[in-house]
Design an enzyme around this catalytic site. Structure first.
Site, PDB file in Angstrom:
ATOM      1  N   ASP A  45       0.851  -1.185   0.000  1.00  0.00           N
ATOM      2  CA  ASP A  45       0.000   0.000   0.000  1.00  0.00           C
ATOM      3  C   ASP A  45       0.885   1.232   0.000  1.00  0.00           C
ATOM      4  O   ASP A  45       1.972   1.229   0.582  1.00  0.00           O
ATOM      5  CB  ASP A  45      -0.911   0.017   1.232  1.00  0.00           C
ATOM      6  N   ASP A  67       3.651   2.358  -4.325  1.00  0.00           N
ATOM      7  CA  ASP A  67       2.778   3.261  -5.070  1.00  0.00           C
ATOM      8  C   ASP A  67       2.602   2.635  -6.445  1.00  0.00           C
ATOM      9  O   ASP A  67       3.564   2.553  -7.217  1.00  0.00           O
ATOM     10  CB  ASP A  67       3.426   4.642  -5.178  1.00  0.00           C
ATOM     11  N   VAL A  68       1.399   2.166  -6.757  1.00  0.00           N
ATOM     12  CA  VAL A  68       1.211   1.399  -7.992  1.00  0.00           C
ATOM     13  C   VAL A  68       1.412   2.247  -9.247  1.00  0.00           C
ATOM     14  O   VAL A  68       1.539   1.707 -10.346  1.00  0.00           O
ATOM     15  CB  VAL A  68      -0.174   0.708  -8.031  1.00  0.00           C
ATOM     16  N   TYR A 175     -13.469   8.427 -13.443  1.00  0.00           N
ATOM     17  CA  TYR A 175     -13.495   7.194 -12.651  1.00  0.00           C
ATOM     18  C   TYR A 175     -14.119   6.066 -13.472  1.00  0.00           C
ATOM     19  O   TYR A 175     -13.580   4.951 -13.528  1.00  0.00           O
ATOM     20  CB  TYR A 175     -14.277   7.416 -11.362  1.00  0.00           C
ATOM     21  N   LYS A 179     -12.153   2.555 -14.696  1.00  0.00           N
ATOM     22  CA  LYS A 179     -12.571   1.208 -14.322  1.00  0.00           C
ATOM     23  C   LYS A 179     -12.998   0.389 -15.535  1.00  0.00           C
ATOM     24  O   LYS A 179     -12.780  -0.835 -15.581  1.00  0.00           O
ATOM     25  CB  LYS A 179     -13.677   1.276 -13.274  1.00  0.00           C
ATOM     26  N   THR A 210     -16.354   1.258   2.722  1.00  0.00           N
ATOM     27  CA  THR A 210     -14.901   1.386   2.829  1.00  0.00           C
ATOM     28  C   THR A 210     -14.589   2.828   3.197  1.00  0.00           C
ATOM     29  O   THR A 210     -15.483   3.676   3.304  1.00  0.00           O
ATOM     30  CB  THR A 210     -14.219   1.059   1.489  1.00  0.00           C
TER      31      THR A 210
END
Length: 267
Positions: A45, A67-68, A175, A179, A210
């Site tokens: 994460d 950090d992806v 967003y 996705k 979440t």
């Protein structure tokens, strides 16, 4: 929720890595993997403190900062897992971001009973932030996982997508696009790498409790409150679906996108 005691040993001896594991769905996945016998669970994460707090609960877990958006950091983290454990059997990619500012503007439009006007003023930085984490990050993680799993000729990768790819919420184009790209990317990779014994599948959650949901303005949350469908999912319920996809029971699922939105719509 499926409790660990009910399926103890489903991941016995497995080496697993979970991105976005510091909170929410990623944390729930990591806890469940440990409960079901994984011999090592690596929690990755950008919020390494959050990942470390979760890892402290789990006897076989380790937290790492990743950090992806940074392809080299992703590659290095995956290679470190291989050095320590020899393989990666399961990778669940739950890292992602939303756009709280856009959500707030959508909420204000609802309160004021006017159309949401987001796209015309959506700046490049906001677009790139969402794309860099959600889509670029997924590519970085998928590529690294495939490289790690191909020599073993086996592995299961599960990506957390979103039902927003299907219902494309008003005022949330970046967003939804990110996705939708995640779904298509994952399915294309799935068809390619099944020849190497690697399965890739996607969970597409609807509203889920979440930290991301906690930042959603109340007027938007109220819009999801429909007595005809299930309430917000729990992170554990989505984790159950992700781990089903990662398990041997889902051996014939390749490139699936499982819509988990409580009956709000079908795709």
């Amino acid at each position: 929720m499926v409790h660990g005691d009910d399926r103890a040993g489903r991941f016995a001896g497995k080496v697993a890595m979970v991105t976005g594991a510091g909170s929410g769905m990623g944390a729930a996945v990591a806890r469940q993997l440990a409960a079901e016998g994984a011999r090592a669970v690596v929690l990755a994460d950008v919020n390494v403190d959050g990942a470390a707090a979760v890892a402290e609960e789990l006897p076989t877990a380790k937290a790492v900062h990743v950090d992806v958006r940074d392809a080299t950091a992703v590659d290095d983290a995956v290679q470190e897992v291989l050095r320590r454990h020899g393989r990666i059997d399961v990778l669940v990619h739950a890292a992602g971001v939303d756009d709280p500012e856009a959500k707030q503007r959508i909420a204000e439009a609802l309160v004021e009973r006017r159309p949401a006007a987001v796209t015309g003023s959506l700046d490049d930085a906001s677009w790139r932030r969402v794309m860099a984490v959600n889509l670029d990050g997924t590519f970085h993680v998928l590529r690294a996982a495939v490289r790690a799993m191909q020599p073993a000729g086996a592995g299961a990768i599960v990506v957390i997508g979103s039902s927003s790819a299907f219902d494309t919420p008003v005022g949330y184009p970046h967003y939804a696009a990110s996705k939708a790209g995640v779904h298509a990317l994952s399915q294309a990779v799935a068809k390619e790498v099944i020849a190497s014994g690697i399965r890739v599948n996607v969970v597409a959650p609807g509203p889920t409790e979440t930290g991301m949901a906690a930042r959603t303005p109340e007027v938007l949350r109220a819009g999801f409150a429909d007595p005809r469908v299930r309430p917000y999912a729990t992170a554990e319920e989505i984790a159950d679906i992700a781990l089903y996809l990662a398990s041997d029971a889902a051996a014939n699922l390749v490139g699936a996108v499982l819509l988990a939105n409580g009956g709000r719509f079908t795709a």
